[in-house]
Design a protein around this motif. Structure first.
Motif, PDB file in Angstrom:
ATOM      1  N   ALA A  61      -2.747   6.372   4.895  1.00 39.06           N
ATOM      2  CA  ALA A  61      -1.819   5.253   4.704  1.00 39.06           C
ATOM      3  C   ALA A  61      -2.160   4.097   5.635  1.00 39.06           C
ATOM      4  CB  ALA A  61      -0.377   5.719   4.922  1.00 39.06           C
ATOM      5  N   VAL A  62      -2.549   4.400   6.858  1.00 34.55           N
ATOM      6  CA  VAL A  62      -2.937   3.359   7.810  1.00 34.55           C
ATOM      7  C   VAL A  62      -4.209   2.661   7.330  1.00 34.55           C
ATOM      8  CG1 VAL A  62      -3.649   2.906  10.192  1.00 34.55           C
ATOM      9  CG2 VAL A  62      -1.818   4.555   9.719  1.00 34.55           C
ATOM     10  N   GLU A  63      -5.162   3.458   6.852  1.00 37.29           N
ATOM     11  CA  GLU A  63      -6.407   2.886   6.329  1.00 37.29           C
ATOM     12  C   GLU A  63      -6.139   1.985   5.126  1.00 37.29           C
ATOM     13  OE1 GLU A  63      -9.888   4.389   3.414  1.00 37.29           O
ATOM     14  OE2 GLU A  63      -9.462   5.751   5.093  1.00 37.29           O
ATOM     15  N   MET A  64      -5.200   2.406   4.258  1.00 32.16           N
ATOM     16  CA  MET A  64      -4.895   1.618   3.058  1.00 32.16           C
ATOM     17  C   MET A  64      -4.327   0.253   3.409  1.00 32.16           C
ATOM     18  SD  MET A  64      -3.355   4.533   0.503  1.00 32.16           S
ATOM     19  CE  MET A  64      -3.109   3.367  -0.852  1.00 32.16           C
TER      20      MET A  64
ATOM     21  N   ALA B  54     -11.552   4.018 -12.879  1.00 35.48           N
ATOM     22  CA  ALA B  54     -10.195   4.111 -12.317  1.00 35.48           C
ATOM     23  C   ALA B  54     -10.258   4.661 -10.893  1.00 35.48           C
ATOM     24  CB  ALA B  54      -9.330   4.998 -13.198  1.00 35.48           C
ATOM     25  N   LEU B  55      -9.673   3.905  -9.969  1.00 34.02           N
ATOM     26  CA  LEU B  55      -9.772   4.226  -8.544  1.00 34.02           C
ATOM     27  C   LEU B  55      -8.627   5.129  -8.083  1.00 34.02           C
ATOM     28  CD1 LEU B  55     -10.672   0.696  -7.105  1.00 34.02           C
ATOM     29  CD2 LEU B  55     -12.239   2.615  -7.572  1.00 34.02           C
ATOM     30  N   THR B  56      -8.830   5.719  -6.907  1.00 26.54           N
ATOM     31  CA  THR B  56      -7.793   6.514  -6.249  1.00 26.54           C
ATOM     32  C   THR B  56      -7.420   5.858  -4.922  1.00 26.54           C
ATOM     33  OG1 THR B  56      -9.290   7.901  -4.938  1.00 26.54           O
ATOM     34  CG2 THR B  56      -8.874   8.580  -7.230  1.00 26.54           C
ATOM     35  N   VAL B  57      -6.437   6.446  -4.254  1.00 29.56           N
ATOM     36  CA  VAL B  57      -5.976   5.922  -2.963  1.00 29.56           C
ATOM     37  C   VAL B  57      -7.067   5.910  -1.903  1.00 29.56           C
ATOM     38  CG1 VAL B  57      -3.495   6.369  -3.198  1.00 29.56           C
ATOM     39  CG2 VAL B  57      -5.031   8.232  -2.524  1.00 29.56           C
ATOM     40  N   THR B  58      -8.115   6.693  -2.092  1.00 27.97           N
ATOM     41  CA  THR B  58      -9.213   6.702  -1.115  1.00 27.97           C
ATOM     42  C   THR B  58     -10.159   5.525  -1.294  1.00 27.97           C
ATOM     43  OG1 THR B  58     -10.682   8.021  -2.524  1.00 27.97           O
ATOM     44  CG2 THR B  58      -9.129   9.231  -1.097  1.00 27.97           C
TER      45      THR B  58
ATOM     46  N   ARG C 230      -5.244  -1.957   0.088  1.00 27.59           N
ATOM     47  CA  ARG C 230      -5.373  -1.184  -1.155  1.00 27.59           C
ATOM     48  C   ARG C 230      -3.973  -0.927  -1.695  1.00 27.59           C
ATOM     49  NH1 ARG C 230      -8.248   3.438   0.699  1.00 27.59           N
ATOM     50  NH2 ARG C 230      -9.927   1.941   1.063  1.00 27.59           N
ATOM     51  N   ARG C 231      -3.625  -1.601  -2.800  1.00 22.69           N
ATOM     52  CA  ARG C 231      -2.258  -1.624  -3.301  1.00 22.69           C
ATOM     53  C   ARG C 231      -2.136  -0.903  -4.648  1.00 22.69           C
ATOM     54  NH1 ARG C 231       0.473  -5.667  -0.484  1.00 22.69           N
ATOM     55  NH2 ARG C 231      -0.890  -7.007   0.769  1.00 22.69           N
ATOM     56  N   PRO C 232      -0.902  -0.565  -5.050  1.00 29.00           N
ATOM     57  CA  PRO C 232      -0.708   0.052  -6.363  1.00 29.00           C
ATOM     58  C   PRO C 232      -1.323  -0.739  -7.505  1.00 29.00           C
ATOM     59  CG  PRO C 232       1.300   0.280  -5.082  1.00 29.00           C
ATOM     60  CD  PRO C 232       0.353  -0.577  -4.262  1.00 29.00           C
TER      61      PRO C 232
ATOM     62  N   PRO D 114       0.825  -1.201   0.000  1.00 26.24           N
ATOM     63  CA  PRO D 114       0.000   0.000   0.000  1.00 26.24           C
ATOM     64  C   PRO D 114       0.864   1.259   0.000  1.00 26.24           C
ATOM     65  CG  PRO D 114      -0.948  -1.626   1.469  1.00 26.24           C
ATOM     66  CD  PRO D 114       0.380  -2.178   1.025  1.00 26.24           C
ATOM     67  N   ALA D 115       0.610   2.170  -0.946  1.00 33.37           N
ATOM     68  CA  ALA D 115       1.478   3.325  -1.145  1.00 33.37           C
ATOM     69  C   ALA D 115       0.660   4.531  -1.563  1.00 33.37           C
ATOM     70  CB  ALA D 115       2.539   3.019  -2.206  1.00 33.37           C
ATOM     71  N   VAL D 116       1.056   5.697  -1.069  1.00 35.40           N
ATOM     72  CA  VAL D 116       0.384   6.946  -1.395  1.00 35.40           C
ATOM     73  C   VAL D 116       1.441   8.044  -1.468  1.00 35.40           C
ATOM     74  CG1 VAL D 116      -0.172   7.306   1.057  1.00 35.40           C
ATOM     75  CG2 VAL D 116      -1.433   8.580  -0.692  1.00 35.40           C
TER      76      VAL D 116
END
Length: 570
Positions: free
Chosen positions: A235-238, A335-339, A243-245, A135-137
């Protein structure tokens, strides 16, 4: 414990003891009770002046991670200062990506916040994150605010080129030129033009790896620190959501980025960076996608070097989301975002606050503004040109080649009053591709001959196998592939050959009979100019780097994501 970091910290054996004990320099016992450990991949460096403020940004990220129940861990990674490192920062983009990838894989972390700003830092961080697939942001460092000189706003980079050409033309004194130096860089942050740094930050948001609405926030703006805090929480939520790249970076995401690239008038360097990031994931993305998807997209952002304004103007005018709302019908809605939500979900509330800076779809700066991909006997595998930065009269052109074997040859002869050149000539520079230089430097926007500058000439067709700064402008054909150093036709061009450019037809050719072309071999002075590194990174790079049309990554780094966990050893 279900976290990846538990593979280091859980248990009562000797290895777990060692891992915990060496980290307990302020961390309490409950730091190892299953909380996500979030690395902050930090490219702050005093020698990367555009990223020097990222340590402050990292502190805000840390607070957000702590608030959300995670454990933040600063992880300094390779930093590349575009203006500082020689011979070119691009030589080490792949090294920075590889080193960051290995550190993310080797360490006990569950997710990562990527702090970048200067040109190569965000691409390198995303290449690394894509390969490891944790998981990265991203938190982008943001552009500087605008400086002024003699009452006029200065575009970082773009006005360096303009002012230095005026000195060479004799219309600006050297003393006045040097006086502008202290005005050019007014604050922390990266270039305030639509150069590569601004482009890649905005495209990272279009890709979905930045919280929507954050990219383009000026570096000194307090809202950047607020966003950094929010990103730490996210980032903690991801990590919890896994939720990964690979979930976010899809073909649709890259096509969205190509639409954004055209609409903002972004840097040609985005081509090699987006191709490289996609290559790490094994996503099918080609150079031709930039033409197919972006060529008919209107230019909506009136920003230097293609327009008038600067990045802090774009931010106050509504930012990237306001731009994307105008071209919403061209975007992939899935297409999704980090949220975890699609990018298009964030466009409803976007608004243009200054229609001079961000144009509405019906009143663009240019109706077609994408990257054009050219083919022909001079570029069998392609070359690119940015029509928005070119002179319209030169987009169809025939001219006599004036060939330079290397950057050194160019510098030695470009201002020679006896140089056989006129305004219709085509300046050709070779030996500047990934292998030839090495590193594919930003030299394709060749300076014009001084005698022509004094005569009032301000643009000429230029052809090169290197790159061009995103802050540069002009009718420049670049990324000619295959490059001269790997046997591309550019190595065979001679001064006096007639070069034919036809952007509308997507052609770049030498007007020469095929039988004569087939008989030519590179001149000895051409071959002598190519790089021949004996050791270290340069040797590994030259031996394994791919061509620009696939992203100029190393051949052994291409493909889908690697294993996330390092082998145990104690």
């Amino acid at each position: 414990m279900g976290q990846r970091s538990a593979q280091w910290y859980s248990g009562t054996d000797r290895n777990a003891y060692i891992h915990r004990a060496w980290m307990r320099r302020g961390l309490p016992t409950h730091a190892f009770d299953g909380r996500p450990h979030i690395a902050i991949a930090n490219t702050a460096s005093d020698l990367t002046p555009c990223n020097a403020h990222l340590n402050e940004v990292a502190e805000s990220v840390k607070q957000g991670v702590y608030e959300a129940g995670g454990i933040p861990l600063n992880l300094p990674v390779v930093s590349l200062g575009e203006t500082q490192v020689r011979p070119t920062a691009m030589l080490w983009r792949n090294m920075a990506a590889m080193a960051t990838e290995e550190m993310l894989r080797a360490n006990p972390i569950d997710g990562v916040v990527l702090l970048g700003g200067c040109d190569k830092t965000i691409p390198a961080l995303l290449m690394a994150a894509a390969s490891v697939d944790l998981p990265a942001v991203v938190v982008p460092g943001g552009p500087m605010i605008t400086g002024t000189f003699r009452g006029v706003a200065l575009g970082c980079g773009t006005d360096v080129w303009k002012l230095s050409e005026e000195v060479r033309a004799g219309t600006l004194s050297e003393q006045q030129f040097l006086r502008s130096e202290s005005s050019m860089i007014r604050s922390r942050g990266h270039c305030n033009t639509m150069g590569t740094a601004s482009t890649m930050a905005l495209l990272a948001e279009a890709l979905g790896v930045i919280i929507p609405g954050v990219a383009g926030t000026p570096a000194p703006d307090s809202r950047l620190l607020e966003s950094a805090h929010d990103t730490g929480r996210l980032a903690v939520e991801m990590v919890s959501a896994e939720r990964r790249p690979s979930d976010l970076l899809t073909r649709g995401s890259f096509l969205n980025a190509i639409v954004a690239l055209a609409a903002i008038g972004g840097s040609t360097n985005a081509v090699v960076h987006l191709l490289a990031i996609a290559g790490r994931l094994g996503i099918e993305l080609t150079q031709d996608d930039f033409d197919r998807t972006g060529a008919n997209v209107p230019l909506l952002v009136d920003l230097q070097p293609a327009g008038r304004f600067l990045m802090d103007d774009l931010h106050r005018a509504g930012g990237l989301l306001a731009v994307l709302r105008e071209v919403r019908d061209l975007l992939d809605p899935d297409a999704l975002t980090v949220t975890g939500r699609p990018l298009v979900d964030y466009l409803d509330g976007a608004q243009i606050w200054d229609p001079e800076v961000i144009r509405v779809r019906e009143e663009p700066l240019l109706p077609q503004a994408g990257i054009a991909v050219l083919y022909g006997n001079l570029a069998p595998s392609g070359a690119i040109i940015k029509p928005a930065a070119a002179s319209p009269r030169l987009l169809t052109h025939r001219g006599r080649a004036v060939v330079f074997e290397s950057i050194e040859d160019l510098h030695a002869r470009i201002d020679d009053p006896d140089l056989d050149v006129d305004a219709d000539s085509v300046l050709v520079l070779r030996g500047c591709g990934p292998r030839g230089y090495p590193g594919m430097p930003e030299v394709a926007n060749l300076p014009l001959p001084a005698k022509l500058l004094r005569a009032g000439v301000r643009d000429m067709v230029r052809v090169c196998d290197g790159r061009m700064s995103g802050t540069a402008y002009g009718t420049v054909v670049l990324h000619v592939t295959p490059e001269a150093a790997v046997g591309g036709p550019l190595a065979l061009v001679r001064t006096g050959d007639v070069i034919v450019l036809d952007v509308a037809a997507r052609r770049l050719d030498v007007d020469l009979p095929a039988e004569e072309w087939a008989l030519r071999t590179p001149a000895p002075e051409t071959v002598r100019a190519y790089a021949e590194p004996a050791r270290g990174w340069e040797r590994l790079y030259v031996n394994t780097v791919q061509q620009a049309n696939t992203g100029a990554d190393l051949d052994f780094l291409l493909g889908s994501s690697g294993h996330q966990v390092a082998r145990e050893s104690h």
